[in-house]
Design a protein around this motif. Structure first.
Motif, PDB file in Angstrom:
ATOM      1  N   THR A 194      48.199  20.268  35.466  1.00  0.00           N
ATOM      2  CA  THR A 194      49.149  19.781  36.745  1.00  0.00           C
ATOM      3  C   THR A 194      47.926  19.302  37.890  1.00  0.00           C
ATOM      4  O   THR A 194      48.340  18.463  38.604  1.00  0.00           O
ATOM      5  CB  THR A 194      50.122  20.688  37.388  1.00  0.00           C
ATOM      6  N   ASP A 195      46.949  19.903  37.792  1.00  0.00           N
ATOM      7  CA  ASP A 195      45.744  19.289  38.845  1.00  0.00           C
ATOM      8  C   ASP A 195      44.735  18.512  38.301  1.00  0.00           C
ATOM      9  O   ASP A 195      43.994  18.989  37.407  1.00  0.00           O
ATOM     10  CB  ASP A 195      45.253  20.703  39.437  1.00  0.00           C
ATOM     11  N   PRO A 196      44.716  17.439  38.658  1.00  0.00           N
ATOM     12  CA  PRO A 196      43.768  16.469  37.983  1.00  0.00           C
ATOM     13  C   PRO A 196      42.343  16.851  37.874  1.00  0.00           C
ATOM     14  O   PRO A 196      41.571  16.578  37.224  1.00  0.00           O
ATOM     15  CB  PRO A 196      43.965  15.075  38.725  1.00  0.00           C
ATOM     16  N   ASP A 197      41.781  17.403  39.259  1.00  0.00           N
ATOM     17  CA  ASP A 197      40.587  17.936  39.330  1.00  0.00           C
ATOM     18  C   ASP A 197      40.185  18.935  38.280  1.00  0.00           C
ATOM     19  O   ASP A 197      39.344  19.229  37.818  1.00  0.00           O
ATOM     20  CB  ASP A 197      40.420  18.483  40.776  1.00  0.00           C
ATOM     21  N   LYS A 198      41.437  19.557  37.877  1.00  0.00           N
ATOM     22  CA  LYS A 198      41.023  20.899  36.964  1.00  0.00           C
ATOM     23  C   LYS A 198      41.461  20.234  35.382  1.00  0.00           C
ATOM     24  O   LYS A 198      40.287  20.698  34.631  1.00  0.00           O
ATOM     25  CB  LYS A 198      42.210  22.097  37.195  1.00  0.00           C
ATOM     26  N   LEU A 199      42.130  19.430  35.358  1.00  0.00           N
ATOM     27  CA  LEU A 199      42.470  18.849  33.987  1.00  0.00           C
ATOM     28  C   LEU A 199      41.056  18.037  33.413  1.00  0.00           C
ATOM     29  O   LEU A 199      40.583  18.264  32.348  1.00  0.00           O
ATOM     30  CB  LEU A 199      43.668  17.737  33.855  1.00  0.00           C
ATOM     31  N   VAL A 200      40.432  17.309  34.418  1.00  0.00           N
ATOM     32  CA  VAL A 200      39.361  16.556  34.103  1.00  0.00           C
ATOM     33  C   VAL A 200      38.163  17.200  33.571  1.00  0.00           C
ATOM     34  O   VAL A 200      37.234  16.906  32.856  1.00  0.00           O
ATOM     35  CB  VAL A 200      39.020  15.637  35.229  1.00  0.00           C
ATOM     36  N   ARG A 201      38.081  18.582  34.077  1.00  0.00           N
ATOM     37  CA  ARG A 201      36.898  19.588  33.618  1.00  0.00           C
ATOM     38  C   ARG A 201      36.996  19.905  32.176  1.00  0.00           C
ATOM     39  O   ARG A 201      35.997  20.587  31.568  1.00  0.00           O
ATOM     40  CB  ARG A 201      36.962  20.662  34.500  1.00  0.00           C
ATOM     41  N   TRP A 202      38.378  19.846  31.481  1.00  0.00           N
ATOM     42  CA  TRP A 202      38.302  20.009  30.190  1.00  0.00           C
ATOM     43  C   TRP A 202      38.675  18.950  29.165  1.00  0.00           C
ATOM     44  O   TRP A 202      38.499  19.009  28.048  1.00  0.00           O
ATOM     45  CB  TRP A 202      39.087  21.318  29.780  1.00  0.00           C
ATOM     46  N   MET A 203      38.993  17.884  29.873  1.00  0.00           N
ATOM     47  CA  MET A 203      39.499  16.609  28.888  1.00  0.00           C
ATOM     48  C   MET A 203      39.549  15.461  29.943  1.00  0.00           C
ATOM     49  O   MET A 203      39.837  15.331  30.869  1.00  0.00           O
ATOM     50  CB  MET A 203      40.943  16.787  28.338  1.00  0.00           C
ATOM     51  N   GLY A 204      38.702  14.359  29.226  1.00  0.00           N
ATOM     52  CA  GLY A 204      38.404  13.068  29.628  1.00  0.00           C
ATOM     53  C   GLY A 204      37.537  12.973  30.805  1.00  0.00           C
ATOM     54  O   GLY A 204      36.874  13.895  31.273  1.00  0.00           O
ATOM     55  N   ARG A 205      37.372  11.416  31.375  1.00  0.00           N
ATOM     56  CA  ARG A 205      36.492  11.143  32.331  1.00  0.00           C
ATOM     57  C   ARG A 205      37.124  11.182  33.585  1.00  0.00           C
ATOM     58  O   ARG A 205      36.647  11.230  34.821  1.00  0.00           O
ATOM     59  CB  ARG A 205      35.984   9.822  32.026  1.00  0.00           C
ATOM     60  N   HIS A 206      38.348  10.284  33.479  1.00  0.00           N
ATOM     61  CA  HIS A 206      39.071  10.036  34.843  1.00  0.00           C
ATOM     62  C   HIS A 206      40.481  10.378  34.470  1.00  0.00           C
ATOM     63  O   HIS A 206      41.228   9.984  33.430  1.00  0.00           O
ATOM     64  CB  HIS A 206      39.110   8.746  35.157  1.00  0.00           C
ATOM     65  N   VAL A 207      41.127  10.969  35.506  1.00  0.00           N
ATOM     66  CA  VAL A 207      42.664  11.557  35.093  1.00  0.00           C
ATOM     67  C   VAL A 207      43.313  11.066  36.342  1.00  0.00           C
ATOM     68  O   VAL A 207      42.905  11.293  37.588  1.00  0.00           O
ATOM     69  CB  VAL A 207      42.683  12.983  34.932  1.00  0.00           C
ATOM     70  N   ARG A 229      47.805   9.526  33.017  1.00  0.00           N
ATOM     71  CA  ARG A 229      46.815   8.592  32.435  1.00  0.00           C
ATOM     72  C   ARG A 229      45.562   9.537  32.301  1.00  0.00           C
ATOM     73  O   ARG A 229      45.033   9.792  33.280  1.00  0.00           O
ATOM     74  CB  ARG A 229      46.625   7.277  33.172  1.00  0.00           C
ATOM     75  N   ILE A 230      45.016   9.433  31.076  1.00  0.00           N
ATOM     76  CA  ILE A 230      43.821  10.281  30.931  1.00  0.00           C
ATOM     77  C   ILE A 230      42.765   9.405  30.322  1.00  0.00           C
ATOM     78  O   ILE A 230      42.925   9.006  29.180  1.00  0.00           O
ATOM     79  CB  ILE A 230      43.838  11.544  30.024  1.00  0.00           C
ATOM     80  N   ASP A 231      41.825   8.981  30.856  1.00  0.00           N
ATOM     81  CA  ASP A 231      40.989   7.855  30.141  1.00  0.00           C
ATOM     82  C   ASP A 231      39.707   9.030  29.511  1.00  0.00           C
ATOM     83  O   ASP A 231      38.933   9.630  30.186  1.00  0.00           O
ATOM     84  CB  ASP A 231      40.024   7.043  31.332  1.00  0.00           C
ATOM     85  N   ILE A 232      39.639   9.065  28.133  1.00  0.00           N
ATOM     86  CA  ILE A 232      38.989   9.959  27.581  1.00  0.00           C
ATOM     87  C   ILE A 232      37.316   9.436  27.789  1.00  0.00           C
ATOM     88  O   ILE A 232      36.683  10.115  27.817  1.00  0.00           O
ATOM     89  CB  ILE A 232      39.332  10.026  26.202  1.00  0.00           C
ATOM     90  N   ASN A 233      37.299   8.198  27.188  1.00  0.00           N
ATOM     91  CA  ASN A 233      35.899   7.803  27.178  1.00  0.00           C
ATOM     92  C   ASN A 233      35.431   6.279  27.484  1.00  0.00           C
ATOM     93  O   ASN A 233      34.543   5.549  27.010  1.00  0.00           O
ATOM     94  CB  ASN A 233      35.331   7.896  25.645  1.00  0.00           C
ATOM     95  N   GLY A 234      36.469   5.825  28.289  1.00  0.00           N
ATOM     96  CA  GLY A 234      36.473   4.265  28.535  1.00  0.00           C
ATOM     97  C   GLY A 234      37.100   3.557  27.723  1.00  0.00           C
ATOM     98  O   GLY A 234      37.621   2.174  28.007  1.00  0.00           O
ATOM     99  N   SER A 235      37.553   4.068  26.692  1.00  0.00           N
ATOM    100  CA  SER A 235      38.066   2.870  25.681  1.00  0.00           C
ATOM    101  C   SER A 235      39.592   3.588  25.169  1.00  0.00           C
ATOM    102  O   SER A 235      40.566   2.993  24.992  1.00  0.00           O
ATOM    103  CB  SER A 235      37.402   2.577  24.562  1.00  0.00           C
ATOM    104  N   ASP A 236      39.302   4.978  25.033  1.00  0.00           N
ATOM    105  CA  ASP A 236      40.868   5.586  24.486  1.00  0.00           C
ATOM    106  C   ASP A 236      41.464   6.298  25.743  1.00  0.00           C
ATOM    107  O   ASP A 236      40.819   7.104  26.465  1.00  0.00           O
ATOM    108  CB  ASP A 236      40.163   7.171  23.528  1.00  0.00           C
ATOM    109  N   ILE A 237      42.574   5.879  26.033  1.00  0.00           N
ATOM    110  CA  ILE A 237      43.278   6.230  27.181  1.00  0.00           C
ATOM    111  C   ILE A 237      44.654   6.790  26.855  1.00  0.00           C
ATOM    112  O   ILE A 237      45.588   6.017  26.346  1.00  0.00           O
ATOM    113  CB  ILE A 237      43.382   5.013  28.181  1.00  0.00           C
TER     114      ILE A 237
END
Length: 151
Positions: A28-41, A52-60
């Motif tokens: 539920t916390d974007p700053d915590k979620l992005v530490r284990w999954m994705g580049r931008h959340v 919206r979880i941007d995994i690698n710039g193309s897989d969202i």
């Protein structure tokens, strides 16, 4: 006419040495979620709220929160931006957080996957669940190698 069931379910369990309320915040916390999954959340962790979880710039990955019981359960619709096979909202993710032995048993169930998507999503969850376990237990899983695969 025969009907072929083209969807399937993935179910994974992992024990995490932290309290359910600690683990819940990693969904539920974007700053915590992005530490284990994705580049931008981007998250709106409320019923009907989008993520919206941007995994690698193309897989969202995209979807919305469908059900939330604080520190117990999160249900989200899920899919991939620009995917015709698994578009946003076409499958369902359920995370159950069960208190156990001074920690939490995380049960992930990914429903309504097209048959062709079961293997790649199983591989993805096998990658991300140990990363979540590590970060929730206070360790640093390092930079996600999957987030560096595309630009």
């Amino acid at each position: 006419m025969t009907s072929i069931n083209s969807s399937d379910t993935i179910k994974k369990e992992i024990f995490i040495e932290c309290h359910p309320e600690t683990l819940f915040s990693f969904f539920t916390d974007p700053d915590k979620l992005v530490r284990w999954m994705g580049r931008h959340v981007l998250l709106d962790p409320s019923i009907g709220g989008k993520f919206r979880i941007d995994i690698n710039g193309s897989d969202i990955a995209m979807g919305e929160y469908k059900e939330m019981i604080p520190n117990e359960k999160i249900v989200m619709s899920f899919g991939w931006e620009k995917s015709k096979v698994l578009p946003p909202g076409s499958s369902t993710l359920e995370f159950s957080l069960l208190p156990k032995d001074n920690g939490t048993l995380l049960v992930l169930t990914h429903y309504d996957l097209p048959a062709s998507e079961v293997a790649p999503h199983e591989k993805g969850w096998m990658h991300y669940m140990p990363r979540l376990q590590s970060i929730a237990q206070g360790q640093d899983p390092g930079v996600d190698p999957l987030s560096a695969q595309a630009n």
